[in-house]
Design an enzyme around this catalytic site. Structure first.
Site, PDB file in Angstrom:
ATOM      1  N   GLU A 113      -7.723  -6.858  -4.296  1.00  0.00           N
ATOM      2  CA  GLU A 113      -8.228  -7.355  -3.858  1.00  0.00           C
ATOM      3  C   GLU A 113      -7.350  -7.508  -2.357  1.00  0.00           C
ATOM      4  O   GLU A 113      -6.029  -6.898  -2.329  1.00  0.00           O
ATOM      5  CB  GLU A 113      -7.702  -8.682  -3.533  1.00  0.00           C
ATOM      6  CG  GLU A 113      -8.931 -10.186  -3.012  1.00  0.00           C
ATOM      7  CD  GLU A 113      -9.808 -10.355  -3.962  1.00  0.00           C
ATOM      8  OE1 GLU A 113     -10.331 -11.204  -3.628  1.00  0.00           O
ATOM      9  OE2 GLU A 113      -9.806  -9.925  -4.895  1.00  0.00           O
ATOM     10  N   GLU A 163     -20.959 -22.629   0.346  1.00  0.00           N
ATOM     11  CA  GLU A 163     -21.565 -22.404  -0.597  1.00  0.00           C
ATOM     12  C   GLU A 163     -22.747 -22.226  -0.897  1.00  0.00           C
ATOM     13  O   GLU A 163     -23.501 -23.126  -1.184  1.00  0.00           O
ATOM     14  CB  GLU A 163     -20.459 -22.460  -1.609  1.00  0.00           C
ATOM     15  CG  GLU A 163     -20.267 -22.068  -3.230  1.00  0.00           C
ATOM     16  CD  GLU A 163     -20.241 -20.868  -3.624  1.00  0.00           C
ATOM     17  OE1 GLU A 163     -20.785 -20.900  -4.054  1.00  0.00           O
ATOM     18  OE2 GLU A 163     -19.284 -20.290  -2.640  1.00  0.00           O
ATOM     19  N   GLN A 187     -11.702 -17.667  -8.592  1.00  0.00           N
ATOM     20  CA  GLN A 187     -10.540 -16.292  -8.827  1.00  0.00           C
ATOM     21  C   GLN A 187      -9.820 -16.305 -10.296  1.00  0.00           C
ATOM     22  O   GLN A 187      -8.804 -16.994 -10.594  1.00  0.00           O
ATOM     23  CB  GLN A 187      -9.728 -16.422  -7.613  1.00  0.00           C
ATOM     24  CG  GLN A 187      -9.746 -16.467  -6.989  1.00  0.00           C
ATOM     25  CD  GLN A 187     -10.224 -14.853  -6.474  1.00  0.00           C
ATOM     26  OE1 GLN A 187     -10.451 -13.811  -6.908  1.00  0.00           O
ATOM     27  NE2 GLN A 187     -11.254 -14.417  -5.002  1.00  0.00           N
ATOM     28  N   ASP A 216     -14.699 -15.329   2.191  1.00  0.00           N
ATOM     29  CA  ASP A 216     -14.373 -14.526   0.813  1.00  0.00           C
ATOM     30  C   ASP A 216     -15.031 -14.002  -0.029  1.00  0.00           C
ATOM     31  O   ASP A 216     -16.236 -14.765  -0.765  1.00  0.00           O
ATOM     32  CB  ASP A 216     -13.364 -15.073  -0.232  1.00  0.00           C
ATOM     33  CG  ASP A 216     -13.210 -14.589  -1.634  1.00  0.00           C
ATOM     34  OD1 ASP A 216     -13.162 -13.773  -1.279  1.00  0.00           O
ATOM     35  OD2 ASP A 216     -12.552 -16.193  -2.307  1.00  0.00           O
ATOM     36  N   CYS A 268     -12.837  -7.711  -2.068  1.00  0.00           N
ATOM     37  CA  CYS A 268     -12.847  -7.988  -3.525  1.00  0.00           C
ATOM     38  C   CYS A 268     -13.068  -6.376  -4.128  1.00  0.00           C
ATOM     39  O   CYS A 268     -13.077  -5.893  -4.583  1.00  0.00           O
ATOM     40  CB  CYS A 268     -13.012  -8.768  -4.618  1.00  0.00           C
ATOM     41  SG  CYS A 268     -14.990  -8.308  -4.972  1.00  0.00           S
TER      42      CYS A 268
END
Length: 615
Positions: free
Chosen positions: A592, A472, A422, A521, A549
């Site tokens: 966010e 990921e 972030q 996320d 976001c």
């Protein structure tokens, strides 16, 4: 998860003239690629530009452009949107790179990453029936270069470095100072009091929740009684919206900045900074970051030092000549700083490149550049690119350490060049604290951390749960996440590398824990539909914390999580329980949003319930 400093995901241009074959810059369009990031910024060419071979010279270069793999799909059904077309293609195994849907017209332009994908789409979609319409597909012309088109239309000569002139026409009012112009581009709220910024962002999220209430009402009639009560209690929203959490730091907060190296808007031939306009607007002019309020002093010092170490010319996106392209700077609160230099080698010999890297190393370790405190310096060749993913470009370590390190919530994290972290560390601590509170975890919980980056969320929760499983797609980030787990003495954490839509269904199916919570996320475009469908099917997954976001772009995800079961969407739906916004991007329009969703029929344990369980 995505960096919120970019421009909004969707653009709408006012209609002027009907579109010409191959598209046109004056037609209202909605543009987005599969990663949710605006890409291939060159505007659509006109029929007149087709005769100008220079306007299409870029497709003959060795840099990746999806424009050479573009098709036109006609006879689309009425009232379909961008996401409808995107889902339709994905449903048939077609991976589009960029989609442009022309409003009030039944056609779209779709680009692909390679010839094989394009040809597959042409064979599969042509003649296919969709909502009563028989689709037709044909090859489409690439877009014309907007700068060359602009020069041709105005009869301008090429300026220095092939960039458009920066002066206004005689008789026009004077422009604002460049420092103000660039501030308006990269930090459009810089002149707005911070309390007012927060109010605007909270109102934006409130509008999202009100729209979500309408969408749930139309896609899940069973929830209407509950929804009616919710809207009555929460100002037409589907759930309560808690007070926005401000960023602890409102200026100099960015720990990562991507600077272009190009012609300066002030006429300087080498400038490192932010682009004043868009390429499709006919401008590549750059303004330095010295007066911007969101860039850290560390990054500004690196830019200032690097400005004096460029013996070669800057790369011109118009002529495809030159070398220097981009400087990315990452920094941490402990003072570590990483710089990544993107360089097009053109026809330079390997010996010349070695000399360049050697001079850079000497300058930043023993020379004048030593004062900027670089702890890691990378050299990235960006020439014969065949992939649209910057992560695929190899990084050559020129000087210093391979990684930088940051502390967050008392934990240590390693960060590699391409790993996601972030951009506002202090505000990320606020964000992750809320995530931990809302997840309602205990020692029997299993946490699924989807799009986990370097593992920050999962690792921050690991000591409170039985197991954390992270997913990921970036290999560097997964490697960092595994190291970070060891750095913090954690043995109940595992990470899987791959696209969430490929890995998540199998991982979720293998979890047998009675208390499973997913924390997602994703990039700004949201989660792939396969992930959403897997979440819906997994009835043992009762709670989901969605970190977005770009809540507007994630709306389809929210709706699919809550819609009534069907042949496509199986499993009990979720209901939004509570929402909150956290300001990770002060001085910008981005914010966010956290949305807690719980499975229909599942009731959140009260504190007394948890005490009974613990006893």
């Amino acid at each position: 998860m995505a960096d919120g400093g970019d421009k909004p995901l969707v653009e709408t241009l006012p209609p002027k003239v009907p579109p010409k074959e191959g598209g046109g810059p004056d037609e209202p369009v909605r543009v987005c690629d599969n990663d949710g990031v605006m890409s291939d910024d060159r505007a659509e060419g006109t029929a007149e530009a087709a005769s100008d071979s220079g306007a299409y010279g870029y497709i003959k270069e060795d840099l990746f452009t999806s424009e050479i793999y573009k098709v036109e799909i006609r006879n689309l059904p009425k009232f379909i949107g961008f996401n409808d077309l995107k889902k339709f293609l994905a449903k048939h195994g077609l991976s589009s790179h960029k989609v442009k849907l022309f409003d009030k017209h039944k056609f779209a332009f779709v680009t692909f990453k390679n010839e094989e994908e394009r040809d597959k789409a042409m064979k599969m979609v042509h003649g296919m029936q969709w909502k009563g319409q028989v689709l037709s597909v044909r090859l489409a012309k690439p877009k014309a270069d907007p700068i060359l088109g602009r020069r041709r239309n105005k009869g301008e000569d090429r300026g220095s470095g092939g960039q458009p002139p920066c002066k206004r026409a005689e008789g026009e009012p004077d422009e604002e100072p460049l420092s103000v112009q660039i501030a308006n581009v990269v930090t459009p709220l810089w002149g707005v009091p911070y309390e007012e910024q927060l109010r605007r962002k909270e109102n934006e999220v409130r509008g999202v929740l009100q729209r979500l209430a309408k969408e749930i009402g139309s896609t899940n009639k069973i929830l209407l009684p509950w929804l009616f009560a919710q809207k009555g209690k929460y100002n037409n929203m589907c759930c309560p919206l808690e007070a926005i959490q401000p960023s602890p730091t409102q200026t100099a907060y960015r720990n990562k900045c991507e600077f272009l190296i190009s012609m300066g808007a002030d006429g300087r031939d080498k400038t490192i900074g932010f682009r004043l306009g868009k390429y499709k607007g006919g401008s590549c002019a750059v303004v330095g970051p010295a007066d911007t309020c969101h860039v850290s002093d560390q990054a500004k010092n690196v830019v200032g030092s690097f400005q004096t170490t460029t013996p070669y010319s800057v790369y011109s996106p118009e002529t495809y000549e030159g070398h220097w392209k981009q400087l990315t700077v990452r920094s941490t609160r402990s003072g570590e700083t990483m710089a990544m230099v993107f360089f097009n080698p053109q026809k330079l010999e390997e010996e010349e490149l070695d000399d360049l890297k050697r001079s850079m190393r000497e300058f930043f370790t023993d020379g004048e550049g030593q004062s900027c405190g670089l702890t890691s310096l990378y050299f990235i060749r960006e020439g014969q690119r065949t992939s649209p993913n910057p992560e695929d470009l190899p990084c050559e370590l020129v000087a210093g350490e391979t990684c930088i390190h940051e502390e967050l919530l008392g934990l240590k994290f390693r960060i590699s060049p391409h790993s996601f972290f972030q951009v506002n560390t202090a505000a990320a601590e606020v964000l992750y604290s809320v995530v931990g509170e809302w997840a309602q975890l205990d020692q029997d919980s299993t946490v699924l951390d989807v799009c986990c980056g370097t593992g920050t969320i999962g690792i921050s929760l690991a000591k409170r749960v039985k197991k954390v499983i992270g997913i990921e797609m970036c290999q560097e980030a997964v490697a960092d996440a595994k190291v970070n787990a060891k750095l913090n003495g954690l043995s109940n954490v595992e990470f899987h590398c791959g696209r969430a839509e490929d890995v998540f269904p199998n991982v979720l199916g293998a979890v047998v824990s009675p208390n499973v919570t997913a924390i997602v996320d994703p990039p700004r475009a949201g989660l792939h539909s396969k992930v959403i469908l897997a979440i819906r099917r997994a009835e043992h997954l009762k709670r989901l914390v969605y970190v977005s976001c770009n809540a507007k772009a994630a709306m389809n995800n929210f709706v699919d999580l809550c819609r009534a079961p069907s042949n496509r969407v199986q499993g009990a739906p979720f209901r939004p329980v509570r929402a909150i916004s956290v300001d990770l991007f002060p001085q910008t329009i981005h914010v966010e949003m956290l949305l807690l969703l719980e499975r229909e029929g599942y009731s959140t344990p009260t504190s007394s319930d948890r005490e009974k369980i613990d006893s």
